[in-house]
Design an enzyme around this catalytic site. Structure first.
Site, PDB file in Angstrom:
ATOM      1  N   GLU A 122     -14.865  -5.102   4.690  1.00 37.02           N
ATOM      2  CA  GLU A 122     -14.533  -4.635   3.336  1.00 37.02           C
ATOM      3  C   GLU A 122     -14.250  -5.873   2.503  1.00 37.02           C
ATOM      4  O   GLU A 122     -14.405  -7.000   2.986  1.00 37.02           O
ATOM      5  CB  GLU A 122     -13.336  -3.687   3.384  1.00 37.02           C
ATOM      6  CG  GLU A 122     -12.085  -4.327   3.964  1.00 37.02           C
ATOM      7  CD  GLU A 122     -10.875  -3.392   4.016  1.00 37.02           C
ATOM      8  OE1 GLU A 122     -10.860  -2.364   3.326  1.00 37.02           O
ATOM      9  OE2 GLU A 122      -9.923  -3.731   4.734  1.00 37.02           O
TER      10      GLU A 122
ATOM     11  N   LYS B 132      -2.494   1.188   5.643  1.00 32.65           N
ATOM     12  CA  LYS B 132      -2.269   0.562   4.327  1.00 32.65           C
ATOM     13  C   LYS B 132      -0.874  -0.050   4.329  1.00 32.65           C
ATOM     14  O   LYS B 132       0.086   0.470   3.743  1.00 32.65           O
ATOM     15  CB  LYS B 132      -2.445   1.581   3.191  1.00 32.65           C
ATOM     16  CG  LYS B 132      -2.671   0.899   1.842  1.00 32.65           C
ATOM     17  CD  LYS B 132      -3.203   1.850   0.822  1.00 32.65           C
ATOM     18  CE  LYS B 132      -3.304   1.228  -0.568  1.00 32.65           C
ATOM     19  NZ  LYS B 132      -4.184   0.078  -0.669  1.00 32.65           N
TER      20      LYS B 132
ATOM     21  N   TYR C 221       2.231   1.518   1.727  1.00 31.04           N
ATOM     22  CA  TYR C 221       2.244   1.708   0.282  1.00 31.04           C
ATOM     23  C   TYR C 221       0.985   2.421  -0.169  1.00 31.04           C
ATOM     24  O   TYR C 221       0.023   2.566   0.602  1.00 31.04           O
ATOM     25  CB  TYR C 221       2.374   0.357  -0.437  1.00 31.04           C
ATOM     26  CG  TYR C 221       1.072  -0.444  -0.489  1.00 31.04           C
ATOM     27  CD1 TYR C 221       0.576  -1.083   0.650  1.00 31.04           C
ATOM     28  CD2 TYR C 221       0.319  -0.532  -1.666  1.00 31.04           C
ATOM     29  CE1 TYR C 221      -0.617  -1.790   0.608  1.00 31.04           C
ATOM     30  CE2 TYR C 221      -0.868  -1.252  -1.707  1.00 31.04           C
ATOM     31  CZ  TYR C 221      -1.335  -1.874  -0.578  1.00 31.04           C
ATOM     32  OH  TYR C 221      -2.517  -2.562  -0.610  1.00 31.04           O
TER      33      TYR C 221
ATOM     34  N   LEU D  68      -9.904  -0.314   5.511  1.00 29.34           N
ATOM     35  CA  LEU D  68      -9.058   0.751   4.999  1.00 29.34           C
ATOM     36  C   LEU D  68      -9.932   1.968   4.667  1.00 29.34           C
ATOM     37  O   LEU D  68     -10.991   1.812   4.050  1.00 29.34           O
ATOM     38  CB  LEU D  68      -8.356   0.267   3.725  1.00 29.34           C
ATOM     39  CG  LEU D  68      -7.314   1.245   3.195  1.00 29.34           C
ATOM     40  CD1 LEU D  68      -6.032   1.129   4.026  1.00 29.34           C
ATOM     41  CD2 LEU D  68      -7.011   0.970   1.739  1.00 29.34           C
TER      42      LEU D  68
END
Ligand code: PDD
Length: 290
Positions: free
Chosen positions: A187, A154, A33, A211
């Site tokens: 992250e 993702k 996505y 990511l």
């Protein structure tokens, strides 16, 4: 007015969109996505977002017969239809591709399925992305990163991220900054992490544990092209975050937002930092360049 979505070739009111319960996106979380921000009707970094979507599809061996222009047209149509419908003048465009529905629940990739392509628009909550005048700050907790080893994709399989985000919310914070067992920061559960120390902007390097954020890419590029501020992409230890002069989170919904509390302790003075104040207008000046 109605929120207009897109599902498998058709624009329709969001509440009428239906997929099969045998869709492997539903059964296995098997899809990719994107969330693309559109401020006052203008998409930010549309092409890099679509490139990342295509890359994710390659990683999953999902092959819808859609080229860059088809994705671009879909985004533009969703922005136009939903801005007209006054959902909001600031939208997040959600794009989603899953492998599609199979007759049986079999773990390996089946041949010849028709991928499910879904898109809808949602109101982008006011954030530092909207304008340089908006000055929000965040408090975060830290937690060991308990997700999988392929966070560079993702993927719609977001349970690991959702559980970490919930951990942050349950602790009364906005987010969770994650670190691996060696204490290296990866992250946040839905954003990339930056810190400032002695005038240098530092962020963890891209690898499978985080990511490749589009906002991260934009911020690094803006720093290198339009400022003299030194930048380092290198491993960051959790301890360095606690003693940083500034910490920021970046994402397509947050823009570049200062973190002012980590595990209940203030980051430096506990206010948005001086370098962020200097850089934020430059980011806004160039946010539509990508
Ligand atoms: N999330 N890391 C993770 C785990 C993310 O989920 C996101 C964004 C980012 C930042 O990437 P970008 O700058 O390309 O938005 C980093 C989106 C906004 C979401 O899932 O809603």
């Amino acid at each position: 007015m109605q929120n207009i979505a897109f599902l498998n070739g058709e624009y329709l009111p969001l509440e009428q969109a239906r997929i099969s319960p045998l869709d492997r996106g539903f059964l296995f979380g098997e899809g990719v996505y994107e969330v693309i921000p559109a401020i006052q009707g203008r998409a930010i970094a549309l092409v890099p977002h679509i490139h990342r979507l295509l890359q994710g599809m390659r990683a999953l061996e999902i092959k819808p017969a859609w080229a860059m222009d088809d994705w671009r047209n879909l985004c533009e149509a969703l922005i136009e239809k939903n801005t007209d419908a006054s959902i909001s003048s600031n939208l997040g465009i959600y794009l989603h591709v899953s492998r599609g529905a199979d007759k049986r629940r079999f773990h390996a990739y089946p041949e010849g399925l028709q991928p499910t392509i879904f898109g809808f628009a949602f109101e982008l909550q006011e954030s530092c992305l909207h304008s340089p005048d908006i000055k929000k700050t965040l408090s975060v907790i830290t937690a060991e990163d308990l997700r999988w080893q392929r966070c560079h994709i993702k993927s719609t399989s977001l349970l690991g991220n959702v559980m970490h985000f919930q951990q942050g919310q349950a602790a009364g914070s906005d987010e969770a900054i994650l670190h691996n067992a060696n204490g290296n920061v990866t992250e946040a559960s839905a954003a990339n992490v930056f810190l400032v120390k002695d005038g240098t902007v530092i962020t963890p390097p891209l690898e499978q544990q985080l990511l490749p954020g589009i906002t991260r890419m934009m911020l690094l590029d803006i720093l290198r092209r339009h400022t003299e501020i030194p930048v380092e992409e290198r491993p960051v230890q959790l301890q360095e975050l606690r003693s940083a002069d500034e910490v920021w989170l970046t994402s397509s919904t947050k823009g570049v937002t200062p973190v002012t509390r980590i595990d209940g302790e203030p980051v430096a003075s506990g206010e948005a930092g001086e370098l962020w104040q200097r850089l934020n207008p430059v980011f806004h000046q160039h946010k539509f360049d990508y």
